[in-house]
Design a protein around this motif. Structure first.
Motif, PDB file in Angstrom:
ATOM      1  N   CYS A 161       0.888  -1.173   0.082  1.00  0.00           N
ATOM      2  CA  CYS A 161      -0.005  -0.101  -0.078  1.00  0.00           C
ATOM      3  C   CYS A 161       0.871   1.241   0.037  1.00  0.00           C
ATOM      4  O   CYS A 161       0.473   2.357  -0.756  1.00  0.00           O
ATOM      5  CB  CYS A 161      -0.988   0.013   1.020  1.00  0.00           C
ATOM      6  SG  CYS A 161      -2.169  -1.124   0.959  1.00  0.00           S
ATOM      7  N   MET A 192      -8.947   2.771  -8.271  1.00  0.00           N
ATOM      8  CA  MET A 192      -8.633   2.609  -6.632  1.00  0.00           C
ATOM      9  C   MET A 192      -9.824   2.878  -5.876  1.00  0.00           C
ATOM     10  O   MET A 192     -10.085   2.202  -5.027  1.00  0.00           O
ATOM     11  CB  MET A 192      -7.174   3.084  -6.390  1.00  0.00           C
ATOM     12  CG  MET A 192      -6.824   2.480  -5.125  1.00  0.00           C
ATOM     13  SD  MET A 192      -7.216   3.530  -3.607  1.00  0.00           S
ATOM     14  CE  MET A 192      -6.424   4.749  -3.797  1.00  0.00           C
ATOM     15  N   THR A 205     -12.695   0.691  -6.447  1.00  0.00           N
ATOM     16  CA  THR A 205     -12.533  -0.751  -5.611  1.00  0.00           C
ATOM     17  C   THR A 205     -12.891  -0.528  -4.052  1.00  0.00           C
ATOM     18  O   THR A 205     -13.172  -1.613  -3.488  1.00  0.00           O
ATOM     19  CB  THR A 205     -10.976  -1.505  -5.668  1.00  0.00           C
ATOM     20  OG1 THR A 205     -10.187  -0.244  -5.148  1.00  0.00           O
ATOM     21  CG2 THR A 205     -10.834  -1.556  -7.349  1.00  0.00           C
ATOM     22  N   GLY A 217      -7.668  -0.871  -0.181  1.00  0.00           N
ATOM     23  CA  GLY A 217      -7.615   0.527  -0.844  1.00  0.00           C
ATOM     24  C   GLY A 217      -7.746   1.603   0.275  1.00  0.00           C
ATOM     25  O   GLY A 217      -7.084   2.576  -0.010  1.00  0.00           O
ATOM     26  N   TRP A 255      -0.102  -3.076  -6.948  1.00  0.00           N
ATOM     27  CA  TRP A 255      -1.483  -2.811  -6.980  1.00  0.00           C
ATOM     28  C   TRP A 255      -2.116  -3.159  -8.227  1.00  0.00           C
ATOM     29  O   TRP A 255      -3.214  -3.708  -8.117  1.00  0.00           O
ATOM     30  CB  TRP A 255      -1.818  -1.266  -6.630  1.00  0.00           C
ATOM     31  CG  TRP A 255      -2.978  -0.918  -6.509  1.00  0.00           C
ATOM     32  CD1 TRP A 255      -4.182  -0.951  -5.628  1.00  0.00           C
ATOM     33  CD2 TRP A 255      -3.882  -0.295  -7.786  1.00  0.00           C
ATOM     34  NE1 TRP A 255      -5.221  -0.715  -6.150  1.00  0.00           N
ATOM     35  CE2 TRP A 255      -5.094  -0.221  -7.454  1.00  0.00           C
ATOM     36  CE3 TRP A 255      -3.510  -0.017  -9.225  1.00  0.00           C
ATOM     37  CZ2 TRP A 255      -6.173   0.499  -8.297  1.00  0.00           C
ATOM     38  CZ3 TRP A 255      -4.516   0.535  -9.877  1.00  0.00           C
ATOM     39  CH2 TRP A 255      -5.656   0.763  -9.786  1.00  0.00           C
ATOM     40  N   PHE A 266      -5.025  -5.586  -8.777  1.00  0.00           N
ATOM     41  CA  PHE A 266      -6.409  -4.891  -9.563  1.00  0.00           C
ATOM     42  C   PHE A 266      -6.847  -6.104 -10.512  1.00  0.00           C
ATOM     43  O   PHE A 266      -8.256  -6.149 -10.474  1.00  0.00           O
ATOM     44  CB  PHE A 266      -6.202  -3.559  -9.944  1.00  0.00           C
ATOM     45  CG  PHE A 266      -7.304  -3.002 -10.579  1.00  0.00           C
ATOM     46  CD1 PHE A 266      -8.464  -2.739 -10.013  1.00  0.00           C
ATOM     47  CD2 PHE A 266      -7.392  -2.821 -11.745  1.00  0.00           C
ATOM     48  CE1 PHE A 266      -9.604  -1.978 -10.541  1.00  0.00           C
ATOM     49  CE2 PHE A 266      -8.561  -2.339 -12.905  1.00  0.00           C
ATOM     50  CZ  PHE A 266      -9.629  -1.874 -11.993  1.00  0.00           C
TER      51      PHE A 266
END
Lengths: 303, 297
Positions: free
Chosen positions: A115, A137, A140, A178, B18, B22
């Protein structure tokens, strides 16, 4: 202060006296209101804490004293609820705690690394499509887990990952949460850009800037993310329920549920004792990091 | 080409975990779940295309689907306003006239942190049971209790109370919002002799509207996703008489108990659409009741 009051009373000025009187009355009224408020808040605090206190008390009570009893003080302290509960299942709780600890520690590390990587890209680097990906992002974050649950299960099943910890841990290394990215982006943006620019002129690579400037300056945000991911992973029930079938790999929440199914109807004291123990890590972290947790919610609006 | 790489390389390298996540954990699964929702799929044999069959069955024949919707909507309709009202009320009490609020804040927040755990769900089940403390307390004031959880008329409300108990995090967000309201607004109102009640409607609520909006959207989504407490309290089945058949519990059972993965995917998509519609509605109506401070009209 004191001489002031005496002075005022000796001077015969009716207007000043009146003003003084009004001020005193107002103070008294404010004090009364404050006391009333404290009384109410204390009562509410007790009501809020009562279920937890009752849970703790019941974990120490003899079996026949638990139900219908509102009291918070056991007639005798039955510590054996803890020792017997710990070993009541075919596998000891030592194993479950070790399993939970493994999953939690690896998940927290994964969350922090992946992250903060993504957040650094979103907050500090320029690249084509940045706003587009950031919007994705954010979307999500709204996505209910139940929508991706079934395809994810099929995927992990085909990879042969069911009955391992991989489905619980690998997504954490792929920045699947997220919320934490968002939290870190908010924080990274506040760090002065001059620092990056100066470092860039000195020939620092983007990775060096991330590692030596951004991360050390973002410890509060990293701390908040670490604590929240720790607590959420520790309490997580749905994912372990789906992916773990072997009792030897159960995490603490799964073990608790098994406890109810197998022993619950006969050993409530033990069940409550194990429940209390399952909350202890969360409680400890809350007490130790209360400030970080509360600030984290106020700034990012997490659940 | 080379320049493009140079400009973008660092960004994409840092974004890559990410991006992989995703594609494989969000975008791919969403599309897969949409496809699966048009099939019959039991995980043993490959999916069989069934067109709109799942959706047709769901809307026309599946009583439990409608029951699950009813249970979930009832829960949302009760728990969200109650939790937010509680959160705002307590936040306002804490906001003014007290010097130290740290301990209260911590105590009121604690249930939010613990509430999602199995331990609390188990505790709730026993507290509201026939021999539980709730009936014990009612007996003291001469009211005869009942099995709050075994009675389908009341079982849902025990979970509403559980949700209310966890008002801590919206309370913290309200508290931060209240701190942002300029004190001189209240002082001016005080001088004009405006009553506290009017001050609340004319100053506090309008100034707080963005925070109320944020909490409302977030808490509604959360409420739709409620799973663990309902699953544990109803023994994983939605019993008694399907009164605890939360949508997510129904979906879970269709998928992982009966392995009707196609049907469960259709259920998941309906949930996604419901949540999307609610969020869109909130945003669409927000311009009528949410005004941001630095905005002029």
């Amino acid at each position: 202060m004191k001489t002031n009051v005496i002075d005022r009373s000796t001077v015969a000025d009716p207007e000043a006296d009146l003003a003084h009187e009004i001020r005193l009355r107002q103070k008294a009224r404010e004090k009364r209101a404050r006391l009333l408020k404290h009384a109410f808040l204390m009562l509410l605090s007790f009501v809020m804490l009562y279920p937890l206190l009752w849970l703790f008390a019941s974990s120490l009570k003899p079996e026949n004293e638990i139900f219908g009893d509102l009291g918070l003080w056991p007639s005798q302290f039955q510590w054996s609820n803890y020792t017997e509960g710990w070993n009541a299942l075919p596998v000891s709780f030592t194993v479950f705690y070790a399993n939970s600890a493994i999953v939690t520690v690896l998940s927290v590390i994964g969350n922090l690394l992946s992250c903060s990587f993504a957040a650094y890209a979103f907050a500090r680097l320029t690249f084509n499509g940045r706003t587009f990906f950031f919007a994705l992002m954010m979307m999500t974050m709204m996505l209910p887990y139940h929508v991706v649950l079934i395809p994810q299960y099929v995927l992990f099943l085909n990879l042969g990952w069911v009955d391992t910890y991989l489905p619980l841990i690998v997504p954490r290394f792929l920045a699947a949460d997220g919320f934490f990215i968002f939290l870190m982006v908010q924080f990274f943006r506040q760090i002065p850009r001059e620092l990056d620019e100066a470092a860039m002129i000195d020939g620092c690579s983007p990775f060096k800037i991330y590692w030596a400037i951004i991360l050390p300056l973002s410890l509060p945000a990293m701390g908040t993310a670490a604590i929240f991911s720790l607590i959420w992973v520790w309490e997580d029930f749905l994912a372990p329920l789906i992916y773990l079938n072997d009792i030897n790999s159960y995490t603490v929440p799964l073990a608790l549920r098994l406890f109810v199914d197998q022993e619950g109807q006969s050993a409530f004291g033990q069940m409550f004792a194990m429940s209390v123990l399952s909350l202890v890590p969360v409680l400890l972290f809350f007490v130790a990091f209360q400030k970080l947790i509360i600030r984290g919610i106020a700034t990012s609006g997490m659940k | 080409m080379f320049r493009f790489l140079r400009r973008n390389a660092a960004g994409y390298v840092f974004l890559s975990p990410w991006l992989v996540g995703f594609v494989f954990l969000a975008l791919g699964p969403i599309l897969a779940s949409l496809y699966m929702s048009f099939t019959r799929y039991d995980m043993v044999s490959p999916p069989v295309w069934d067109g709109l069959g799942n959706y047709q069955y769901m809307f026309e024949h599946d009583r439990r689907f409608w029951k699950a919707l009813q249970v979930t909507f009832t829960f949302v309709a009760f728990s969200v306003p109650l939790r937010l009202a509680m959160a705002l009320g307590v936040a306002m009490l804490l906001d003014k006239g007290l010097r130290t609020i740290g301990l209260y804040r911590a105590i009121f927040y604690l249930p939010s942190l613990l509430g999602a755990s199995i331990a609390i769900a188990l505790l709730w089940r026993e507290m509201f049971g026939v021999d539980g403390v709730v009936n014990g307390a009612l007996a003291m004031i001469g009211i005869e209790g009942r099995g709050w959880i075994t009675d389908p008329d009341t079982s849902l409300y025990t979970i509403v109370i559980l949700a209310m108990w966890q008002f801590g995090s919206p309370m913290l967000i309200f508290l931060a919002g209240l701190r942002g309201i300029p004190r001189d607004l209240y002082e001016a109102a005080e001088i004009d002799g405006t009553s506290k009640w009017r001050q609340f409607w004319r100053i506090t609520l309008p100034m707080l509207a963005p925070v109320v909006f944020f909490n409302l959207v977030l808490q509604t989504i959360e409420a739709f996703k409620t799973f663990t407490s309902a699953f544990i309290i109803s023994n994983g089945t939605g019993a008694p008489a399907d009164s605890l058949l939360f949508y997510t519990v129904y979906l879970f059972n269709e998928a992982f108990k009966f392995f009707r993965m196609g049907y469960a995917s259709a259920l998941a998509w309906v949930l996604l659409i419901i949540i999307a519609v609610f969020t869109a509605l909130a945003f669409a109506t927000s311009k009528y009741w949410v005004h941001y401070e630095n905005e002029r009209d």
